[in-house]
Design a protein around this motif. Sequence first.
Motif, PDB file in Angstrom:
ATOM      1  N   LEU A  85      -4.835 -11.632   5.447  1.00 35.86           N
ATOM      2  CA  LEU A  85      -4.532 -12.838   4.670  1.00 35.86           C
ATOM      3  C   LEU A  85      -5.336 -12.888   3.377  1.00 35.86           C
ATOM      4  CD1 LEU A  85      -4.153 -15.723   7.268  1.00 35.86           C
ATOM      5  CD2 LEU A  85      -2.450 -14.819   5.656  1.00 35.86           C
ATOM      6  N   ILE A  86      -6.642 -12.646   3.503  1.00 34.49           N
ATOM      7  CA  ILE A  86      -7.479 -12.700   2.288  1.00 34.49           C
ATOM      8  C   ILE A  86      -7.033 -11.620   1.306  1.00 34.49           C
ATOM      9  CG2 ILE A  86      -9.827 -12.517   1.385  1.00 34.49           C
ATOM     10  CD1 ILE A  86     -10.806 -13.498   4.115  1.00 34.49           C
ATOM     11  N   SER A  87      -6.727 -10.433   1.828  1.00 33.35           N
ATOM     12  CA  SER A  87      -6.308  -9.345   0.939  1.00 33.35           C
ATOM     13  C   SER A  87      -5.041  -9.716   0.180  1.00 33.35           C
ATOM     14  CB  SER A  87      -6.071  -8.067   1.746  1.00 33.35           C
ATOM     15  OG  SER A  87      -7.283  -7.613   2.282  1.00 33.35           O
ATOM     16  N   VAL A  88      -4.092 -10.339   0.877  1.00 33.00           N
ATOM     17  CA  VAL A  88      -2.859 -10.745   0.203  1.00 33.00           C
ATOM     18  C   VAL A  88      -3.159 -11.791  -0.860  1.00 33.00           C
ATOM     19  CG1 VAL A  88      -0.671 -11.944   0.475  1.00 33.00           C
ATOM     20  CG2 VAL A  88      -1.353 -10.225   2.118  1.00 33.00           C
ATOM     21  N   LEU A  89      -3.983 -12.754  -0.465  1.00 32.02           N
ATOM     22  CA  LEU A  89      -4.230 -13.871  -1.371  1.00 32.02           C
ATOM     23  C   LEU A  89      -4.981 -13.445  -2.623  1.00 32.02           C
ATOM     24  CD1 LEU A  89      -4.984 -16.780   1.115  1.00 32.02           C
ATOM     25  CD2 LEU A  89      -2.911 -16.329  -0.216  1.00 32.02           C
ATOM     26  N   ILE A  90      -5.879 -12.469  -2.501  1.00 29.16           N
ATOM     27  CA  ILE A  90      -6.587 -12.050  -3.718  1.00 29.16           C
ATOM     28  C   ILE A  90      -5.983 -10.779  -4.319  1.00 29.16           C
ATOM     29  CG2 ILE A  90      -8.731 -13.169  -3.002  1.00 29.16           C
ATOM     30  CD1 ILE A  90      -9.891 -10.452  -2.371  1.00 29.16           C
ATOM     31  N   GLY A  91      -5.401  -9.918  -3.484  1.00 31.07           N
ATOM     32  CA  GLY A  91      -4.906  -8.627  -3.977  1.00 31.07           C
ATOM     33  C   GLY A  91      -3.612  -8.755  -4.778  1.00 31.07           C
ATOM     34  N   THR A  92      -2.705  -9.633  -4.317  1.00 27.62           N
ATOM     35  CA  THR A  92      -1.431  -9.777  -5.023  1.00 27.62           C
ATOM     36  C   THR A  92      -1.625 -10.311  -6.446  1.00 27.62           C
ATOM     37  OG1 THR A  92      -0.477 -10.243  -2.868  1.00 27.62           O
ATOM     38  CG2 THR A  92       0.930 -10.635  -4.770  1.00 27.62           C
ATOM     39  N   LEU A 169     -10.556  -2.614   2.527  1.00 24.85           N
ATOM     40  CA  LEU A 169      -9.111  -2.416   2.668  1.00 24.85           C
ATOM     41  C   LEU A 169      -8.260  -3.045   1.564  1.00 24.85           C
ATOM     42  CD1 LEU A 169      -8.768  -2.873   6.523  1.00 24.85           C
ATOM     43  CD2 LEU A 169      -8.950  -0.751   5.232  1.00 24.85           C
ATOM     44  N   CYS A 170      -8.797  -4.040   0.861  1.00 22.68           N
ATOM     45  CA  CYS A 170      -7.992  -4.743  -0.143  1.00 22.68           C
ATOM     46  C   CYS A 170      -7.379  -3.797  -1.196  1.00 22.68           C
ATOM     47  CB  CYS A 170      -8.812  -5.840  -0.811  1.00 22.68           C
ATOM     48  SG  CYS A 170      -7.799  -6.934  -1.804  1.00 22.68           S
ATOM     49  N   PRO A 171      -8.087  -2.731  -1.627  1.00 21.35           N
ATOM     50  CA  PRO A 171      -7.466  -1.837  -2.607  1.00 21.35           C
ATOM     51  C   PRO A 171      -6.121  -1.258  -2.151  1.00 21.35           C
ATOM     52  CG  PRO A 171      -9.802  -1.406  -2.499  1.00 21.35           C
ATOM     53  CD  PRO A 171      -9.505  -2.404  -1.413  1.00 21.35           C
ATOM     54  N   PHE A 172      -5.947  -1.069  -0.837  1.00 19.86           N
ATOM     55  CA  PHE A 172      -4.657  -0.570  -0.352  1.00 19.86           C
ATOM     56  C   PHE A 172      -3.545  -1.546  -0.688  1.00 19.86           C
ATOM     57  CE2 PHE A 172      -7.334   1.901   2.658  1.00 19.86           C
ATOM     58  CZ  PHE A 172      -6.845   3.153   2.374  1.00 19.86           C
ATOM     59  N   LEU A 173      -3.848  -2.829  -0.547  1.00 24.41           N
ATOM     60  CA  LEU A 173      -2.832  -3.834  -0.849  1.00 24.41           C
ATOM     61  C   LEU A 173      -2.526  -3.866  -2.348  1.00 24.41           C
ATOM     62  CD1 LEU A 173      -1.766  -6.714   0.941  1.00 24.41           C
ATOM     63  CD2 LEU A 173      -2.266  -7.248  -1.442  1.00 24.41           C
ATOM     64  N   VAL A 174      -3.598  -3.824  -3.152  1.00 18.14           N
ATOM     65  CA  VAL A 174      -3.391  -3.798  -4.603  1.00 18.14           C
ATOM     66  C   VAL A 174      -2.513  -2.597  -4.967  1.00 18.14           C
ATOM     67  CG1 VAL A 174      -4.517  -3.604  -6.856  1.00 18.14           C
ATOM     68  CG2 VAL A 174      -5.581  -4.954  -5.041  1.00 18.14           C
ATOM     69  N   LEU A 175      -2.798  -1.457  -4.352  1.00 18.20           N
ATOM     70  CA  LEU A 175      -2.049  -0.237  -4.643  1.00 18.20           C
ATOM     71  C   LEU A 175      -0.568  -0.396  -4.299  1.00 18.20           C
ATOM     72  CD1 LEU A 175      -2.164   2.778  -5.473  1.00 18.20           C
ATOM     73  CD2 LEU A 175      -2.550   3.318  -3.067  1.00 18.20           C
ATOM     74  N   ALA A 176      -0.298  -0.988  -3.115  1.00 18.78           N
ATOM     75  CA  ALA A 176       1.100  -1.145  -2.692  1.00 18.78           C
ATOM     76  C   ALA A 176       1.848  -2.076  -3.644  1.00 18.78           C
ATOM     77  CB  ALA A 176       1.156  -1.677  -1.260  1.00 18.78           C
ATOM     78  N   VAL A 177       1.228  -3.203  -3.996  1.00 13.44           N
ATOM     79  CA  VAL A 177       1.888  -4.164  -4.881  1.00 13.44           C
ATOM     80  C   VAL A 177       2.038  -3.560  -6.279  1.00 13.44           C
ATOM     81  CG1 VAL A 177       1.780  -6.472  -5.880  1.00 13.44           C
ATOM     82  CG2 VAL A 177       0.984  -6.090  -3.558  1.00 13.44           C
ATOM     83  N   MET A 212       8.034  -8.471  -3.116  1.00 13.00           N
ATOM     84  CA  MET A 212       7.825  -8.734  -1.699  1.00 13.00           C
ATOM     85  C   MET A 212       7.744  -7.460  -0.861  1.00 13.00           C
ATOM     86  SD  MET A 212       6.791 -11.390  -0.914  1.00 13.00           S
ATOM     87  CE  MET A 212       6.613 -12.268   0.599  1.00 13.00           C
ATOM     88  N   PRO A 213       8.629  -6.470  -1.078  1.00 15.93           N
ATOM     89  CA  PRO A 213       8.518  -5.253  -0.261  1.00 15.93           C
ATOM     90  C   PRO A 213       7.129  -4.616  -0.368  1.00 15.93           C
ATOM     91  CG  PRO A 213      10.573  -5.255  -1.470  1.00 15.93           C
ATOM     92  CD  PRO A 213       9.795  -6.439  -1.962  1.00 15.93           C
ATOM     93  N   GLY A 214       6.577  -4.587  -1.581  1.00 20.15           N
ATOM     94  CA  GLY A 214       5.237  -4.029  -1.769  1.00 20.15           C
ATOM     95  C   GLY A 214       4.185  -4.852  -1.049  1.00 20.15           C
ATOM     96  N   VAL A 215       4.294  -6.183  -1.168  1.00 15.11           N
ATOM     97  CA  VAL A 215       3.329  -7.062  -0.503  1.00 15.11           C
ATOM     98  C   VAL A 215       3.395  -6.849   1.008  1.00 15.11           C
ATOM     99  CG1 VAL A 215       2.708  -9.460  -0.045  1.00 15.11           C
ATOM    100  CG2 VAL A 215       3.454  -8.787  -2.337  1.00 15.11           C
TER     101      VAL A 215
END
Lengths: 293, 358, 265
Positions: A85-92, A169-177, A212-215
Motif C-alpha cells: 500500500l505504501i509503495s503504491v501511494l508513494i511510488g505511483t 521494494l518500492c523501486p520495483f513499483l516505480v519501475l513497473a509504473v 493501471m496495468p503497470g500499477v
Amino acid sequence: MAERALAVPRVSALPYLLSAPGLILYAVCLVAPLAMTALLSFYTFTMATGISTSMSLANYAEILADDYFHTIFARTFGMALAVTLISVLIGTPEAWILHRMNRRWRAAFLLVILGPLLIPVVVRTLGWALFLGRNGIVNRTLTELGLVTTPIEFMYTFTGMVVALTHVLCPFLVLAVWANLQRMDPATEAAALSLGASRTRAVLRVVLPQIMPGVLSGCLIVFTLAASAFATPAIIGGRRLKVAATATYDEFLNSQNWPLGAAIAVLLLVSILTIVLVWNRAVERRFAASFQG
Amino acid sequence: MTEAEGPFLRVAGLTKRYGEVIAVDDLALEVSRGEFVSLLGPSGCGKTTTLQMIAGFVEPTGGHVLIGGRDMVRVPPNKRNIGIVFQSYALFPHMTVAENVAFGLEMRKVPSAERASRVRAALEMVRLQGLEARLPRQLSGGQQQRVAIARALVVQPDLLLLDEPLSNLDAKLREELRVELRDIQRRVSITTILVTHDQSEALLLSDRVAVMNHGRLEQVATPLDCYEKPASAFVATFLGRCNLLPVARNGAGGLQLGPATLPVAPDTPASGALALALRPERISLVAEGAGILPGTVRAALFNGEQWLFRIETEAGEVQVTRANDGAPAAAQGTRVGLAWDAASARVLPVGENGAARG
Amino acid sequence: MTTRNGWLAILFHTLFVGFIVAPLLMVVWVAFTPEGYLALPLTRFSLRWFIAILDSDFIPAFWNSLLLGVMSATLSLALSVPAAVAVVRHRFPGRDAIAAFFLAPLMVPHLIIGVSMLRFVSVMGFGGSWITLTASHVLIIFPFAFRLALAALVGFERPVEWAAISLGADTRTVWRRVTLPIIMPGLAGGWILAFLQSFDELTMTIFMATPGTTTLPVRMYQYLSDNIDPLIASVSAALIIFSVAVMALIERLWGLDRLLSGKGR
C-alpha cells in the motif's frame, strides 16, 4: 504438372532439444526439490528420533491450531500488505513526477531511484538499522533537540520492518509504473485537457486508467517479494518479530525441525500463489471488460 | 550453366497453404533471361510468399521452381545463387559497407585481392565510392539501399529478387533510385523479380507485370497491355483509376448501359455479371444530348494539372478527368453528355474476386 | 528544475529521493569513522575501517561471490539462449507452457527454493558444494537471462539472416558471423543482470552455503546478526560504491530502466 505430395507440417525435435538443457536444470533444481519439500512437510519430527517418514498432517495441524503461527502469518501478510500500500501511494505519484520531468533530470533521478535495486538488500537494510537504532541519527537528533528523553524503538518493531522493506521494494513499483507510462501516448492527456477536463480530472480519468496495468503488476511484484522477504525482517525484526520466512529459517537451521519448517514454507508458497492467481484473474476480468467494448 | 531452351525462371503449380488459408494458389510464371518482371498486388495477395518460395525461405506446399532448367525446391536457400534486396535493407549492422558487400564473396571463398576489386567495382556501380569504411547506421536510407543492391549483385547471382526495395524511402528518393535500379538491371542484364504494391513502380520498371490477388495471378502482360487491356475488373481498378459501370445483355442483342445501348464486342463474356471498364481520362464531356450517356455534373475538382468531374448518370456515378488547358470547366449542376471511343472501353466479368474498387 | 511539476510535486519528489538515498548515504558516512564504534556525527574522517576490510574474512567471501556470479551468469546464459531460440524461432506444441515455465522461478520465493535445495541436497547426499550452489544460482537467475535473450531475439530482424543465407552462408556461419554479433549487446545485458542477481542473493544461498562456500551477502548477514560495527559499515560502503560503478556502466551501455524491465537494448 503433378502437384508434389502435400508437405504436412511436421513437428521438429529441434525446439525441444534446444529447451532440453534448461528443462533438465528446472526438473532437477526446481521440480524435484519442491516435490521433496512438499513430501517433507508431511513427515514427523521429534527431538529424540529426528525426522521420521511416517506421513501425517500433524505439522499443518500444529500451524493451523497454534496462535504463535497465526501471529506469524498475520504479521507476514500484514507487513506485505502495508509495504504494498505504501509503495503504491508513494511510488505511483513519484513515477508520474519523473515522467513529467525534462529529459536530463529524469535520467538522473531514474538512476537514483532504480540504482538501489543493484545494491545488496543486506546493505540497504543496514542503512535503516544505522538510521533507526537506539544510537541512530534519528534518535540522537530527537534527543538532542529535547523532543524525547528515551530513544524511540524502531528496531525490532513492525513499523521499522515496514519502513525498511518499503525502501527495498518500492523501486520495483516505480519501475513497473514508469515502464507503463513510457508506453502511454502523451497526446491522450492533452486531448482530455483540450476537451475541457481539469488537470485533476484528466489525470484521474485518462492517465490513471492507462497506467493501471503497470500499477497492478507492480503491486503484485512488491507483495510477493514482501511476503517472502527474509533479510530485512531478519535484521530489523530479529527473533522477536518473526515472519514466515524467518520462522522457516529458524525451524530449518536452528530447531532442526525440518518437517515443520517445510510445512510453513509450503503454506507460504501456496498462499502467495493463490493470491497471485486470484489477483491476475481479477485484473484480467476487469481489463477484459473495459477493453473489449 | 548450359543455356537451357525456353524460360530462364519457370514457376509451375506453386502453392502455399497455411492450414486452411491458401496464401499462393497454383501459380505459374515464366521469365526469360534478363527480363524484369514485377509481382504487383495489394498486401496479403501472396506476392511476398511467392518471392520467399523462389528464394527458398518458405517451403512450398506444392509445385516447382526451376532456374535455368534445374528444380530448386530441394536446394537450400544458401545454394541457390540468388541475390535479394529487402524492404528493410537487411544490412549487417555490425559490418562496414565494404564488409557487407564482401560477405557473399567471402562465402564463395573468392581470394582477397579479387574480392577487394569486385567490392570496389560494385560500390562504384551504385555510386558509393569513398563510403567503404562507414557503418550502415551512418548512411542515409537511400545509401543503405544502394549498399544492399551492391551486396546482392557483387556475387553475380543467377536471379535478383527485390522485395519492396523502395517502400521505406521518401517519394523523391524513391523516384531517383527507381531510375538507377532500372539502369543497373539493364547494364548487368540480370533476370529480376520485383515485389511491390506500388503500381507506378511496377509500370515504370518492368518488362512485364504480373498482377496478383488472393494468391492467384490475375494477369501477366506488358505494362501497356495491363493498363489498356485489363483481364479483370481487379486489374482495371488496381492499375490506375477506372470506372466500372454495370452493363447487361438486352434482348435485342446489345449491351444496356443505363438508358444507352452499346454494341457487343466479340470478346465479351457470354454469361455472368458484366461491367464496362472506362478510364476517367478517356471520357470527354460534350454538350447535353450529344455523346453516349447523359449526366449531371455533381462536382468539379481542380488540382492544377487536371480537372476531376464527378458525373451522376443513370448508370451510376462516373469519374471523368480532363487536362487543364486554362479554360473554365463545366460548373456543378450542368447537364452534359459523356462520349468515349469504343476502343477505350472494355467489358469485363465481375465476380466475387473482382469487386469494384473506387 | 522540472518543466511541468508544481512545487508540491517537487517537494514530494525531494522527500521521496531523500527516503531512497538517506540510508545509503548514512552507511557511507559512518564508514569513515576513525573510532572503534559507530558514532555520529563524525568529527574526523579516516580510512581505517576500509583498510581493515583487507584483513577480514569478507575478502574470501567477496571472491566466492564473484566466482559464483560469473559461473552462474555464464551458465544461465549458455542454457537460456538456446531455450529462447526455441521459443522465439519455432512453433511447436507446448511452446507457451515451456516459455511460462522458464519464467516460473520469478514466482517462487527464493526462501522456498533455498529450503527445497537444502532438502534435495541432503536427500541425495551431495553435501554442500560449489556444484549444487552454482546449480541453484543458475536456476534463480535463469529467468532474467532468458527474458533478455527473448528480447534480443524478438527484436532481431529475420531478413538480415535471410540476406546472409542468400549470399551463401550456412546455418553455423549465419549464427557466428551475423546473428550472434547482433544480439550480443542484449545477451551481455542479460549476463550483467544475472550476475548482479547472483552476487546479491542471500535468502536462498543462506540455506546452501557452507564454510567453504560462504558468499559475501551471507557473511555480511551472519556478521550483522552478531553486531553492527564500523567494519560492516565500511564493507557496505565499499559495496555501494561498487554498485554505483556498475550502475554507471549499465546506464551507459543499455539504460538502467530498460535493462531492469527486461527490454535489453
